[in-house]
Design a protein around this motif. Structure first.
Motif, PDB file in Angstrom:
ATOM      1  N   THR A   1       0.835  -1.197   0.000  1.00 35.96           N
ATOM      2  CA  THR A   1       0.000   0.000   0.000  1.00 35.96           C
ATOM      3  C   THR A   1       0.873   1.252   0.000  1.00 35.96           C
ATOM      4  O   THR A   1       1.849   1.342   0.716  1.00 35.96           O
ATOM      5  CB  THR A   1      -0.913   0.015   1.241  1.00 35.96           C
ATOM      6  OG1 THR A   1      -1.692  -1.171   1.239  1.00 35.96           O
ATOM      7  CG2 THR A   1      -1.824   1.219   1.235  1.00 35.96           C
ATOM      8  N   ARG A   2       0.492   2.207  -0.832  1.00 34.73           N
ATOM      9  CA  ARG A   2       1.228   3.466  -0.938  1.00 34.73           C
ATOM     10  C   ARG A   2       0.619   4.484   0.026  1.00 34.73           C
ATOM     11  O   ARG A   2      -0.592   4.558   0.169  1.00 34.73           O
ATOM     12  CB  ARG A   2       1.153   3.991  -2.365  1.00 34.73           C
ATOM     13  CG  ARG A   2       1.903   5.287  -2.596  1.00 34.73           C
ATOM     14  CD  ARG A   2       1.809   5.713  -4.045  1.00 34.73           C
ATOM     15  NE  ARG A   2       2.452   4.768  -4.925  1.00 34.73           N
ATOM     16  CZ  ARG A   2       3.748   4.784  -5.244  1.00 34.73           C
ATOM     17  NH1 ARG A   2       4.525   5.703  -4.721  1.00 34.73           N
ATOM     18  NH2 ARG A   2       4.243   3.899  -6.067  1.00 34.73           N
ATOM     19  N   ILE A   3       1.465   5.245   0.692  1.00 33.60           N
ATOM     20  CA  ILE A   3       1.008   6.315   1.579  1.00 33.60           C
ATOM     21  C   ILE A   3       1.131   7.630   0.835  1.00 33.60           C
ATOM     22  O   ILE A   3       2.200   7.963   0.326  1.00 33.60           O
ATOM     23  CB  ILE A   3       1.823   6.340   2.884  1.00 33.60           C
ATOM     24  CG1 ILE A   3       1.583   5.060   3.672  1.00 33.60           C
ATOM     25  CG2 ILE A   3       1.451   7.560   3.717  1.00 33.60           C
ATOM     26  CD1 ILE A   3       2.361   4.973   4.956  1.00 33.60           C
ATOM     27  N   HIS A   4       0.028   8.366   0.759  1.00 34.95           N
ATOM     28  CA  HIS A   4       0.024   9.678   0.117  1.00 34.95           C
ATOM     29  C   HIS A   4       0.025  10.748   1.194  1.00 34.95           C
ATOM     30  O   HIS A   4      -0.857  10.767   2.053  1.00 34.95           O
ATOM     31  CB  HIS A   4      -1.215   9.851  -0.754  1.00 34.95           C
ATOM     32  CG  HIS A   4      -1.118   9.113  -2.045  1.00 34.95           C
ATOM     33  ND1 HIS A   4      -2.085   9.201  -3.007  1.00 34.95           N
ATOM     34  CD2 HIS A   4      -0.190   8.271  -2.543  1.00 34.95           C
ATOM     35  CE1 HIS A   4      -1.742   8.454  -4.042  1.00 34.95           C
ATOM     36  NE2 HIS A   4      -0.602   7.883  -3.774  1.00 34.95           N
ATOM     37  N   ILE A   5       1.006  11.613   1.150  1.00 30.31           N
ATOM     38  CA  ILE A   5       1.056  12.743   2.065  1.00 30.31           C
ATOM     39  C   ILE A   5       0.508  13.951   1.311  1.00 30.31           C
ATOM     40  O   ILE A   5       1.046  14.357   0.280  1.00 30.31           O
ATOM     41  CB  ILE A   5       2.486  13.004   2.565  1.00 30.31           C
ATOM     42  CG1 ILE A   5       2.973  11.790   3.352  1.00 30.31           C
ATOM     43  CG2 ILE A   5       2.529  14.267   3.420  1.00 30.31           C
ATOM     44  CD1 ILE A   5       4.387  11.887   3.835  1.00 30.31           C
ATOM     45  N   ILE A   6      -0.575  14.494   1.841  1.00 33.80           N
ATOM     46  CA  ILE A   6      -1.245  15.638   1.218  1.00 33.80           C
ATOM     47  C   ILE A   6      -1.152  16.787   2.204  1.00 33.80           C
ATOM     48  O   ILE A   6      -1.737  16.734   3.280  1.00 33.80           O
ATOM     49  CB  ILE A   6      -2.715  15.313   0.896  1.00 33.80           C
ATOM     50  CG1 ILE A   6      -2.796  14.024   0.067  1.00 33.80           C
ATOM     51  CG2 ILE A   6      -3.388  16.467   0.187  1.00 33.80           C
ATOM     52  CD1 ILE A   6      -4.185  13.465  -0.066  1.00 33.80           C
TER      53      ILE A   6
ATOM     54  N   VAL B   1       6.024   6.011  -0.324  1.00 35.73           N
ATOM     55  CA  VAL B   1       5.407   7.263   0.106  1.00 35.73           C
ATOM     56  C   VAL B   1       5.402   8.231  -1.073  1.00 35.73           C
ATOM     57  O   VAL B   1       6.384   8.342  -1.806  1.00 35.73           O
ATOM     58  CB  VAL B   1       6.182   7.876   1.297  1.00 35.73           C
ATOM     59  CG1 VAL B   1       5.556   9.188   1.724  1.00 35.73           C
ATOM     60  CG2 VAL B   1       6.241   6.896   2.451  1.00 35.73           C
ATOM     61  N   SER B   2       4.286   8.926  -1.252  1.00 30.06           N
ATOM     62  CA  SER B   2       4.170   9.922  -2.320  1.00 30.06           C
ATOM     63  C   SER B   2       3.654  11.227  -1.738  1.00 30.06           C
ATOM     64  O   SER B   2       2.909  11.237  -0.770  1.00 30.06           O
ATOM     65  CB  SER B   2       3.174   9.446  -3.388  1.00 30.06           C
ATOM     66  OG  SER B   2       3.605   8.257  -3.974  1.00 30.06           O
ATOM     67  N   PHE B   3       4.070  12.327  -2.356  1.00 25.69           N
ATOM     68  CA  PHE B   3       3.535  13.630  -2.021  1.00 25.69           C
ATOM     69  C   PHE B   3       2.518  13.995  -3.091  1.00 25.69           C
ATOM     70  O   PHE B   3       2.812  13.960  -4.287  1.00 25.69           O
ATOM     71  CB  PHE B   3       4.634  14.698  -1.969  1.00 25.69           C
ATOM     72  CG  PHE B   3       5.558  14.530  -0.806  1.00 25.69           C
ATOM     73  CD1 PHE B   3       5.195  15.021   0.443  1.00 25.69           C
ATOM     74  CD2 PHE B   3       6.774  13.864  -0.943  1.00 25.69           C
ATOM     75  CE1 PHE B   3       6.045  14.858   1.531  1.00 25.69           C
ATOM     76  CE2 PHE B   3       7.609  13.703   0.133  1.00 25.69           C
ATOM     77  CZ  PHE B   3       7.244  14.199   1.378  1.00 25.69           C
ATOM     78  N   VAL B   4       1.314  14.385  -2.660  1.00 23.78           N
ATOM     79  CA  VAL B   4       0.256  14.728  -3.598  1.00 23.78           C
ATOM     80  C   VAL B   4       0.313  16.229  -3.854  1.00 23.78           C
ATOM     81  O   VAL B   4       0.331  17.022  -2.920  1.00 23.78           O
ATOM     82  CB  VAL B   4      -1.129  14.325  -3.048  1.00 23.78           C
ATOM     83  CG1 VAL B   4      -2.233  14.743  -3.991  1.00 23.78           C
ATOM     84  CG2 VAL B   4      -1.171  12.819  -2.818  1.00 23.78           C
ATOM     85  N   VAL B   5       0.330  16.591  -5.131  1.00 28.86           N
ATOM     86  CA  VAL B   5       0.388  17.994  -5.533  1.00 28.86           C
ATOM     87  C   VAL B   5      -0.615  18.249  -6.629  1.00 28.86           C
ATOM     88  O   VAL B   5      -1.159  17.322  -7.234  1.00 28.86           O
ATOM     89  CB  VAL B   5       1.811  18.379  -6.022  1.00 28.86           C
ATOM     90  CG1 VAL B   5       2.816  18.312  -4.902  1.00 28.86           C
ATOM     91  CG2 VAL B   5       2.233  17.495  -7.183  1.00 28.86           C
ATOM     92  N   LYS B   6      -0.862  19.520  -6.909  1.00 27.34           N
ATOM     93  CA  LYS B   6      -1.758  19.912  -7.988  1.00 27.34           C
ATOM     94  C   LYS B   6      -0.929  20.111  -9.256  1.00 27.34           C
ATOM     95  O   LYS B   6       0.134  20.730  -9.214  1.00 27.34           O
ATOM     96  CB  LYS B   6      -2.487  21.199  -7.608  1.00 27.34           C
ATOM     97  CG  LYS B   6      -3.485  21.659  -8.651  1.00 27.34           C
ATOM     98  CD  LYS B   6      -4.334  22.806  -8.142  1.00 27.34           C
ATOM     99  CE  LYS B   6      -3.599  24.096  -8.233  1.00 27.34           C
ATOM    100  NZ  LYS B   6      -4.421  25.263  -7.914  1.00 27.34           N
ATOM    101  N   ASN B   7      -1.429  19.584 -10.364  1.00 33.49           N
ATOM    102  CA  ASN B   7      -0.724  19.695 -11.636  1.00 33.49           C
ATOM    103  C   ASN B   7      -0.861  21.107 -12.191  1.00 33.49           C
ATOM    104  O   ASN B   7      -1.955  21.643 -12.284  1.00 33.49           O
ATOM    105  CB  ASN B   7      -1.288  18.680 -12.627  1.00 33.49           C
ATOM    106  CG  ASN B   7      -0.459  18.605 -13.894  1.00 33.49           C
ATOM    107  OD1 ASN B   7       0.642  19.114 -13.963  1.00 33.49           O
ATOM    108  ND2 ASN B   7      -0.993  17.954 -14.888  1.00 33.49           N
ATOM    109  N   VAL B   8       0.250  21.723 -12.554  1.00 33.25           N
ATOM    110  CA  VAL B   8       0.262  23.056 -13.154  1.00 33.25           C
ATOM    111  C   VAL B   8       0.592  22.885 -14.638  1.00 33.25           C
ATOM    112  O   VAL B   8       1.625  22.340 -14.993  1.00 33.25           O
ATOM    113  CB  VAL B   8       1.314  23.968 -12.486  1.00 33.25           C
ATOM    114  CG1 VAL B   8       1.323  25.324 -13.147  1.00 33.25           C
ATOM    115  CG2 VAL B   8       1.040  24.080 -11.017  1.00 33.25           C
TER     116      VAL B   8
END
Length: 134
Positions: A96-101, A126-133
């Motif tokens: 399972t992947r952990i998303h840090i938002i 672990v992933s960092f969630v960001v908004k696509n620009v």
């Protein structure tokens, strides 16, 4: 020769209850839609130029707001609760992947506290969630 014609039987489908059935179907759809309801924390996403999409069904979302409050899948939690949840998650589903938002204006020390818990547990997906620009 006298041939008798068979009387044709007209099949009648009552349409009086059609609106009741449509109403019950609407209620059913609304209830099913609430089952998949996702709780989100109101944050201002950080931005990135490249984005990698991952399967959202297999993720644990760790939200960090600008005040340093931690949320697990939308529910308030603290760092020991995060640690217990990650341990249980690793035992049941280690891939399972952990998303840090985190909010764009969150001080790094709050995000670092979450990362330290994951580092101590040696959790590597672990992933960092960001908004696509664009």
């Amino acid at each position: 020769m006298n041939l008798k014609r068979k009387k044709s039987h007209h099949i009648f489908i009552p349409l009086n209850s059609t609106s009741d059935i449509a109403f019950l179907l609407l209620i059913f759809i609304m209830v099913i839609a609430l089952i998949n309801f996702r709780i989100e924390v109101n944050i201002d996403y950080a931005e990135a130029k490249t984005v990698l999409n991952t399967g959202a069904e297999q993720n644990l979302e760790v939200w960090v707001d600008r005040d340093g409050n931690v949320y697990l899948s939308g529910e308030p939690a603290d760092l020991p609760a995060l640690e217990r949840t990650v341990i249980e998650l690793y035992v049941s589903a280690p891939d399972t992947r952990i998303h840090i938002i985190a909010d764009r204006n969150t001080p790094y020390e709050h995000i670092n506290a979450v990362l330290e818990v994951l580092q101590i547990l040696q959790y590597r997906t672990v992933s960092f969630v960001v908004k696509n620009v664009e």
